[in-house]
Write an enzyme that holds these catalytic residues in place. Structure first.
Site, PDB file in Angstrom:
ATOM      1  CG  LEU A  99      41.485  49.215  56.929  1.00  0.00           C
ATOM      2  CD1 LEU A  99      41.028  48.188  57.946  1.00  0.00           C
ATOM      3  CD2 LEU A  99      41.744  48.556  55.585  1.00  0.00           C
ATOM      4  N   PRO A 100      38.571  52.357  55.373  1.00  0.00           N
ATOM      5  CG  PRO A 100      37.058  51.766  53.698  1.00  0.00           C
ATOM      6  CD  PRO A 100      38.166  51.213  54.541  1.00  0.00           C
TER       7      PRO A 100
ATOM      8  CE  LYS B 110      41.869  63.035  58.794  1.00  0.00           C
ATOM      9  NZ  LYS B 110      42.417  63.879  57.732  1.00  0.00           N
TER      10      LYS B 110
ATOM     11  CB  THR C  46      39.784  59.350  59.254  1.00  0.00           C
ATOM     12  OG1 THR C  46      40.945  59.923  58.643  1.00  0.00           O
ATOM     13  CG2 THR C  46      39.102  60.397  60.127  1.00  0.00           C
TER      14      THR C  46
HETATM   15  P1  NAD Z   1      39.536  54.200  49.813  1.00  0.00           P
HETATM   16  O1  NAD Z   1      38.127  53.751  49.900  1.00  0.00           O
HETATM   17  O2  NAD Z   1      40.091  54.716  48.509  1.00  0.00           O
HETATM   18  O3  NAD Z   1      40.526  52.979  50.271  1.00  0.00           O
HETATM   19  C1  NAD Z   1      40.217  52.047  51.278  1.00  0.00           C
HETATM   20  C2  NAD Z   1      40.811  50.706  50.872  1.00  0.00           C
HETATM   21  O4  NAD Z   1      40.673  49.772  51.948  1.00  0.00           O
HETATM   22  C3  NAD Z   1      40.105  50.084  49.673  1.00  0.00           C
HETATM   23  O5  NAD Z   1      41.057  49.738  48.665  1.00  0.00           O
HETATM   24  C4  NAD Z   1      39.428  48.844  50.247  1.00  0.00           C
HETATM   25  O6  NAD Z   1      39.326  47.755  49.315  1.00  0.00           O
HETATM   26  C5  NAD Z   1      40.363  48.498  51.393  1.00  0.00           C
HETATM   27  N1  NAD Z   1      39.780  47.684  52.462  1.00  0.00           N
HETATM   28  C6  NAD Z   1      38.633  47.862  53.146  1.00  0.00           C
HETATM   29  N2  NAD Z   1      38.479  46.905  54.076  1.00  0.00           N
HETATM   30  C7  NAD Z   1      39.560  46.098  53.989  1.00  0.00           C
HETATM   31  C8  NAD Z   1      39.995  44.933  54.675  1.00  0.00           C
HETATM   32  N3  NAD Z   1      39.288  44.380  55.662  1.00  0.00           N
HETATM   33  N4  NAD Z   1      41.161  44.370  54.309  1.00  0.00           N
HETATM   34  C9  NAD Z   1      41.907  44.900  53.310  1.00  0.00           C
HETATM   35  N5  NAD Z   1      41.549  46.003  52.606  1.00  0.00           N
HETATM   36  C10 NAD Z   1      40.401  46.596  52.942  1.00  0.00           C
HETATM   37  O7  NAD Z   1      39.740  55.275  50.951  1.00  0.00           O
HETATM   38  P2  NAD Z   1      40.927  56.359  51.115  1.00  0.00           P
HETATM   39  O8  NAD Z   1      40.560  57.616  50.444  1.00  0.00           O
HETATM   40  O9  NAD Z   1      42.230  55.689  50.818  1.00  0.00           O
HETATM   41  O10 NAD Z   1      40.808  56.645  52.695  1.00  0.00           O
HETATM   42  C11 NAD Z   1      41.248  55.708  53.671  1.00  0.00           C
HETATM   43  C12 NAD Z   1      41.140  56.370  55.030  1.00  0.00           C
HETATM   44  O11 NAD Z   1      41.958  57.559  55.045  1.00  0.00           O
HETATM   45  C13 NAD Z   1      39.713  56.822  55.396  1.00  0.00           C
HETATM   46  O12 NAD Z   1      39.501  56.617  56.764  1.00  0.00           O
HETATM   47  C14 NAD Z   1      39.729  58.312  55.052  1.00  0.00           C
HETATM   48  O13 NAD Z   1      38.771  59.031  55.814  1.00  0.00           O
HETATM   49  C15 NAD Z   1      41.159  58.679  55.399  1.00  0.00           C
HETATM   50  N6  NAD Z   1      41.720  59.836  54.687  1.00  0.00           N
HETATM   51  C16 NAD Z   1      41.532  60.018  53.349  1.00  0.00           C
HETATM   52  C17 NAD Z   1      42.096  61.122  52.712  1.00  0.00           C
HETATM   53  C18 NAD Z   1      41.936  61.357  51.227  1.00  0.00           C
HETATM   54  O14 NAD Z   1      42.272  62.467  50.765  1.00  0.00           O
HETATM   55  N7  NAD Z   1      41.434  60.385  50.466  1.00  0.00           N
HETATM   56  C19 NAD Z   1      42.863  62.042  53.436  1.00  0.00           C
HETATM   57  C20 NAD Z   1      43.066  61.823  54.800  1.00  0.00           C
HETATM   58  C21 NAD Z   1      42.499  60.715  55.414  1.00  0.00           C
END
Ligand code: NAD
Length: 294
Positions: free
Chosen positions: A65-66, A171, A96
């Site tokens: 999740l975000p 992280k 994260t």
């Molecule tokens: P994103 O916004 O693309 O995806 C998050 C997903 O969670 C969305 O599809 C959203 O609809 C869903 N969501 C939110 N609340 C929810 C709930 N209560 N129930 C079900 N679904 C829910 O974000 P991302 O890029 O996939 O990143 C996710 C996490 O990973 C973040 O914490 C980010 O910091 C971390 N991260 C991202 C990357 C990257 O390169 N994108 C790399 C390492 C870590």
């Protein structure tokens, strides 16, 4: 084969869940955005109507999740996942988030006899798709031993950093460094280009010199240098600038609490705040190079 519930199928969660399906697990998915589940369902996952329904029969639950507020909302309280988990379900939160929330949720799980680990990842969307993520885990040794079996189908390097929250601290440190070397890489490339160098040639030189780093190797911020990088795809994320800004905020809050000097991290946060404030939050974090092109 393990019954796994995967919640949060965004840029990272989507490909991570795909690898669990590919590894032969029985996967049930849930995302607030129904369209985010379509590809995984086509690959063989079941779609649930709610997060609680998704975990009903799960041996392991992975959430991606975000931010901390989403994790606390999903896990805690009467309608939260912990209140509806069957005994022995293993929870892995790969988001994260701040270490305090990770500790609070991890402790709430321990209090009712459930194993939970914070297991944030590094490597980006490319590594998520390739199944080569690095996982940094916080939680008990027994929980880590169980988690390794699930995480191995999504990653290549799996670390046990310590107790609840330790994965998030690792992280946080890593992403502060990532922001600093992405900005440094961007300004160095732009300086070279302003002096007439070809960014491809300059990148190759620095990759084989003392300026080498992960951003240069895997995530070149200059358009056209690396065909598969977000920079060559109009900075489509990837890793959104607003998520990097969130991560830098976590590092700054922690530095206040621990009275740590983080001057490079503070400057990086300021630059990402300025960049995101101009409407660039949803773009990839490597687009920060545009600050030096103005
Ligand atoms: P994103 O916004 O693309 O995806 C998050 C997903 O969670 C969305 O599809 C959203 O609809 C869903 N969501 C939110 N609340 C929810 C709930 N209560 N129930 C079900 N679904 C829910 O974000 P991302 O890029 O996939 O990143 C996710 C996490 O990973 C973040 O914490 C980010 O910091 C971390 N991260 C991202 C990357 C990257 O390169 N994108 C790399 C390492 C870590």
């Amino acid at each position: 084969m393990t019954k796994i519930a995967f919640i949060g199928l965004g840029n990272m969660g989507g490909p991570m869940a795909a690898n669990l399906i590919k590894a032969g697990h029985q996967v049930t998915v849930f995302d607030l955005v129904a369209a985010a589940m379509q590809d995984r369902v086509a690959e063989g996952a079941a779609a649930a109507d709610s997060a609680v329904a998704a975990i009903a029969d799960a041996d392991a639950v992975v959430t991606m999740l975000p931010a901390g507020v989403h994790v606390a909302d999903l896990y805690l309280g009467e309608s939260g996942l912990l209140a509806h988990a069957k005994a022995d379900t293993l929870f892995l939160d790969c988001s994260t988030i701040d270490a305090e929330t990770a500790c609070r949720v991890g402790q709430a799980a321990s209090d009712i006899g459930l194993e939970m680990l914070d297991a944030p990842v590094s490597g980006g969307v490319k590594a998520a798709a390739a199944g080569t993520l690095a996982f940094m885990c916080g939680g008990s040794a027994a929980g880590f031993a169980r988690a390794e079996k699930v995480l191995a189908d999504m990653g290549k390097k799996i670390f046990h950093a310590g107790d609840h929250g330790a994965g998030q601290i690792a992280k946080m440190c890593n992403n502060m460094l990532l922001a600093v070397h992405m900005i440094g890489t961007a300004e160095a490339l732009q300086l070279g280009v302003k002096n007439g160098l070809d960014p491809q040639v300059l990148s190759e030189i620095m990759k084989n010199s003392s300026g080498d780093n992960w951003s240069l190797q895997n995530y070149n911020p200059y358009p056209g240098v690396m065909p598969e990088a977000p920079a060559s795809n109009d900075y489509h994320p990837g890793f959104m600038a607003q998520l990097m800004l969130k991560d830098l905020g976590l590092a700054m809050e922690n530095s206040l609490k621990t009275q740590s000097a983080v001057p490079m991290g503070a400057l990086a946060r300021s630059l990402y705040a300025s960049f995101a404030g101009k409407g660039n939050g949803p773009r990839d974090f490597s687009a920060i190079i545009e600050l030096f092109q103005e």
